[in-house]
Enzyme design. Structure first.
Site, PDB file in Angstrom:
ATOM      1  N   TYR A  89       0.954  -1.376  -0.053  1.00 53.58           N
ATOM      2  CA  TYR A  89       0.126   0.009  -0.007  1.00 53.58           C
ATOM      3  C   TYR A  89       0.857   1.359   0.033  1.00 53.58           C
ATOM      4  CZ  TYR A  89      -3.430   3.660   1.327  1.00 53.58           C
ATOM      5  OH  TYR A  89      -4.256   4.566   1.269  1.00 53.58           O
ATOM      6  N   ASP A 130       9.437   3.424  -0.264  1.00 55.21           N
ATOM      7  CA  ASP A 130       8.322   4.005   0.467  1.00 55.21           C
ATOM      8  C   ASP A 130       8.660   3.775   2.009  1.00 55.21           C
ATOM      9  OD1 ASP A 130       6.137   4.681   1.979  1.00 55.21           O
ATOM     10  OD2 ASP A 130       4.624   3.813   0.561  1.00 55.21           O
ATOM     11  N   LYS A 181       3.766  10.030   8.043  1.00 50.92           N
ATOM     12  CA  LYS A 181       3.410   9.829   9.393  1.00 50.92           C
ATOM     13  C   LYS A 181       4.298  10.036  10.496  1.00 50.92           C
ATOM     14  CE  LYS A 181       1.330   5.378   7.576  1.00 50.92           C
ATOM     15  NZ  LYS A 181      -0.051   5.309   8.170  1.00 50.92           N
TER      16      LYS A 181
END
Ligand code: PLP
Length: 483
Positions: free
Chosen positions: A165, A267, A295
């Site tokens: 994801y 990522d 995040k």
């Protein structure tokens, strides 16, 4: 490696799950009432579909440190930490103080601020990068990094791993958790959209590869010679539980990307500044061409970033073959007379009203320079090992089918008899057992992410006593399950 375990009675799992779900409902009537109200205004009753789960999500009232309290006044030790955002913990006192000052002095200028330079310098130092840009989320970071890779290579296709994801833009919202009957052959999975509304033309540009299978990547690169702009990979697959790279896998991706002139993008939205001071780059010792962050770097304030090598990131300044940029084209790099690039673009556009806003920059700077400092990591790792060893001890003692795993301060129990190395193994996870454990733990004040695909994240504000509480409750669960 195969992990063995006794057969747990399905009837017992169902019985505990039903009882604990009822207990959850009994404890959280205000959350249920808010959910019913929310459904009148918000699809699924939530702001992001990831927040929705059955029977209804907890609505939260406040949080501090490692604790979070729902609107019914139930307090939890938070092991979810906002899908891994909060390695700094909730409202760290240093962050709260700095942000109060920032809020009182303007939160958005759309003019640059010094904190943005300092934060970029800090990220460069941690990730061995030359240039960094800011965005507002992980989605934006991966979207922007892909555009930079495409601009740099002049190619259009990307490789994405099955089960990975990377945010909710069209290029990557494919093959997240594709259904078995659509996912295609193991070595060359089908590109399966994870949402309605994604144009077929976008899907055609994303080639899916199995994670942890470098030979499959090599074959794709051969089959699409000269077409692949980027290999996009989450160094540890953290959206199907915890799936670390096999030894040598990331190194091989590095070699293959270089050989084929593709940009290797890590990522690091979940791994960055969490696995180690320098994220997965430091943890595994493999350097990508570009990396994406979000995040945890903001300590709980929205932020994203991407960066990497000057040669690649430099396309935001100018593309090879272009000479001048000014006026409107100064921002967009279009319509400039002296460009030799087809279509006239002289640079890759990277834009955003809130990019580098002073609130996010201050949050990032305090989080990285004062909270997630080098000396934070040994303790985070020791706590994570304590939690994994404790959980594994319970699984072994009660012979439950599953294993405990962590990479840095992120981990989980994988309720499956065999080791998971990629998405297709993950499909075998016992979701009923997971659900029973989720509600059992939540009803006793241990909050995990509401899905088997996510994992716990520890923060600098957790304590050993809280870890031990988790293990004790997990043991109670095992006792009841096997009684
Ligand atoms: C690995 C990874 N990349 C990207 C994203 C997208 O980040 P955001 O939700 O901030 O857009 C996520 C979100 O969970 C993620 O886990």
């Amino acid at each position: 490696m195969t992990v063995t375990g006794r057969q747990v009675s399905r009837a017992r799992i169902a019985e505990i799950a039903a009882r604990e779900e009822q207990g959850y409902r009994d404890r959280t009537p205000k959350s249920e009432a808010l959910f019913q109200r929310a459904r009148q205004s918000l699809p699924l009753g939530v702001a992001s579909s990831f927040q929705a789960y059955d029977p209804y999500p907890l609505f939260m009232g406040d949080a501090r440190g490692s604790r979070i309290t729902d609107v019914d006044g139930n307090e939890y030790i938070d092991f979810d930490m906002a899908f891994g955002v909060l390695a700094a913990g909730h409202s760290h006192p240093l962050l709260a103080e700095a942000l109060q000052h920032r809020v009182a002095n303007g939160t958005c200028y759309t003019f640059p601020v010094e904190d943005g330079i300092e934060l970029a310098e800090e990220i460069k130092a941690r990730f061995g990068a030359d240039l960094v840009r800011f965005s507002n989320s992980g989605t934006e970071a991966t979207m922007d990094a892909i555009r930079v890779a495409r601009g740099y290579t002049g190619r259009e296709k990307i490789i994405k791993m099955e089960g990975g994801y990377h945010g909710h833009h069209d290029d990557v919202l494919v093959s997240i958790q594709p259904p078995r009957d659509l996912m295609g052959p193991t070595d060359s999975p089908t590109t399966v959209p994870a949402s309605a509304g994604i144009p077929r033309s976008r899907i055609a540009e994303t080639v899916i590869a199995p994670y942890n299978e470098p030979d499959a990547i090599a074959a794709i690169l051969e089959a699409h010679a000269g077409e692949i702009a980027a290999i996009l990979v989450e160094p540890v697959q953290f959206n199907i539980g915890v799936v670390p790279p096999n030894p040598g896998y990331l190194e091989r991706l590095r070699e293959l990307a270089t050989e084929h002139g593709a940009v290797l993008i890590f990522d690091e939205v979940k791994t960055g500044v969490v696995l180690a001071w320098g994220g997965a780059y430091e943890y595994f010792g493999v350097q990508p061409d570009l990396f994406c962050l979000a995040k945890s770097i903001g300590g709980g304030i929205p932020i994203g970033a991407f960066g990497g090598k000057r040669e690649v990131m430099g396309v935001i300044e100018t593309l090879e073959g272009s000479q001048h940029f000014a006026g409107m084209g100064g921002a967009l790099g279009t319509g400039i007379e002296h460009s030799t690039i087809p279509g006239g673009a002289t640079r890759v556009a990277h834009l955003g009203t809130f990019n580098g806003n002073p609130l996010s920059m201050t949050a990032g700077l305090v989080t990285l320079k004062q909270i997630l400092t080098k000396d934070a990591y040994p303790r985070l790792n020791a706590m994570a090992d304590r939690l994994t060893e404790g959980s594994q001890g319970v699984l072994d003692e009660y012979e439950l089918p599953g294993y405990a795993i962590n990479v840095g301060p992120k981990g989980c129990v994988m309720f499956t008899p065999g080791r998971v190395t990629n998405y297709r193994d993950f499909i075998g996870l016992d979701s009923d057992l997971w659900a029973a454990s989720f509600f059992y733990l939540a009803n006793r004040g241990i909050l995990l992410p509401p899905g088997p695909d996510d994992q716990w994240t520890l923060s600098v504000q957790h304590t050993d006593a809280e870890i031990d509480r988790y293990i004790a409750v997990f043991r109670e669960f095992a006792v009841e399950l096997t009684a």
